[in-house]
Design an enzyme around this catalytic site. Sequence first.
Site, PDB file in Angstrom:
ATOM      1  N   CYS A   1       0.836  -1.207   0.000  1.00  0.00           N
ATOM      2  CA  CYS A   1       0.000   0.000   0.000  1.00  0.00           C
ATOM      3  C   CYS A   1       0.868   1.253   0.000  1.00  0.00           C
ATOM      4  O   CYS A   1       0.641   2.188  -0.777  1.00  0.00           O
ATOM      5  CB  CYS A   1      -0.931  -0.020   1.209  1.00  0.00           C
ATOM      6  SG  CYS A   1      -2.135   1.341   1.242  1.00  0.00           S
ATOM      7  N   CYS A   2       1.875   1.272   0.862  1.00  0.00           N
ATOM      8  CA  CYS A   2       2.790   2.415   0.916  1.00  0.00           C
ATOM      9  C   CYS A   2       3.482   2.620  -0.426  1.00  0.00           C
ATOM     10  O   CYS A   2       3.654   3.752  -0.890  1.00  0.00           O
ATOM     11  CB  CYS A   2       3.846   2.209   2.005  1.00  0.00           C
ATOM     12  SG  CYS A   2       3.270   2.429   3.696  1.00  0.00           S
TER      13      CYS A   2
ATOM     14  N   CYS B   1      -0.810   8.869   6.687  1.00  0.00           N
ATOM     15  CA  CYS B   1      -2.181   8.589   6.275  1.00  0.00           C
ATOM     16  C   CYS B   1      -3.075   8.443   7.509  1.00  0.00           C
ATOM     17  O   CYS B   1      -2.632   7.987   8.567  1.00  0.00           O
ATOM     18  CB  CYS B   1      -2.225   7.308   5.443  1.00  0.00           C
ATOM     19  SG  CYS B   1      -1.440   7.456   3.818  1.00  0.00           S
TER      20      CYS B   1
ATOM     21  N   CYS C   1      -3.307   5.097   9.412  1.00  0.00           N
ATOM     22  CA  CYS C   1      -2.023   4.557   9.862  1.00  0.00           C
ATOM     23  C   CYS C   1      -1.296   5.480  10.829  1.00  0.00           C
ATOM     24  O   CYS C   1      -0.107   5.276  11.106  1.00  0.00           O
ATOM     25  CB  CYS C   1      -1.123   4.287   8.654  1.00  0.00           C
ATOM     26  SG  CYS C   1      -1.851   3.172   7.444  1.00  0.00           S
TER      27      CYS C   1
ATOM     28  N   CYS D   1       8.228   3.598   5.194  1.00  0.00           N
ATOM     29  CA  CYS D   1       7.350   3.239   4.082  1.00  0.00           C
ATOM     30  C   CYS D   1       8.134   2.911   2.823  1.00  0.00           C
ATOM     31  O   CYS D   1       7.582   2.371   1.869  1.00  0.00           O
ATOM     32  CB  CYS D   1       6.375   4.378   3.795  1.00  0.00           C
ATOM     33  SG  CYS D   1       7.179   5.880   3.182  1.00  0.00           S
TER      34      CYS D   1
END
Length: 253
Positions: A126-127, A210, A213, A238
């Site tokens: 995702c990162c 985010c 997170c 990340c």
Amino acid sequence: MTSPRVAVGPHELEETRRGLEGCHPRAAIRWALTRFAPERTAVVTSLQADGMAVVEMALRIDPRVRIVTIDTGRLPEETYAYLDEVRAHFGRGIEVLLPDATAVGGHVSEHGVTAFRASVERRLDCCHLRKVEPLERLLATLDCWLTGLRRDHSARRGSTPVVQLDTAHGGIVKVNPVAGWDETAVRAHLAASGVPLHPLYAHGYRSIGCAPCTRPVAPGDDPRSGRWWWEQGVDKECGIHATPALLQERRSA
């Protein structure tokens, strides 16, 4: 896509690094903004205090400097509001990078909206899609980028040089002007310069990413403990400034 040229040789880079160590961050910023063409140089910031200090100093040295941030599509509402506040404060636009919508959509369709909580691997994916890949597209067009990295952010960042060759991104130059500063110095500079702070700092946040997170931390806790707090035994990175250990293991397998 062709990688950018290496504009600085090893000898010049080492001499510059040594000469700038211990100097005020403005010296490193001035070197970068005079050594490289404006269109191939950028301050990249997530709008946290450290990056905003670099932005403020860079704009005073050269108002033409490119200021870039990444909208992952999952930022807190406070971050979007702060971005508008920053634009108004400096009286200029801020470049916003976006992830590839098709790639993100495919990932969410296959793994789910909250796949980043399922495993470290899914979180790293995702990162990468939302932050690392958009940044890599930008860096492929640059000769130099400036960051808000500080050595006291984490043990991994403890040896961050003021100037370095960014071999992970095609050998461009990476400048970390506030590497030697601490949080007190950063906040003092912003206060003296009249730069507004991200509003989430007032609510206990120490490191802001985010929305799903990131959370506030208790006084005295590691600032990075508010990032991906459900993960244990993995680098709190990340992949933008370092390849997390687990991701490196996956690539080497």
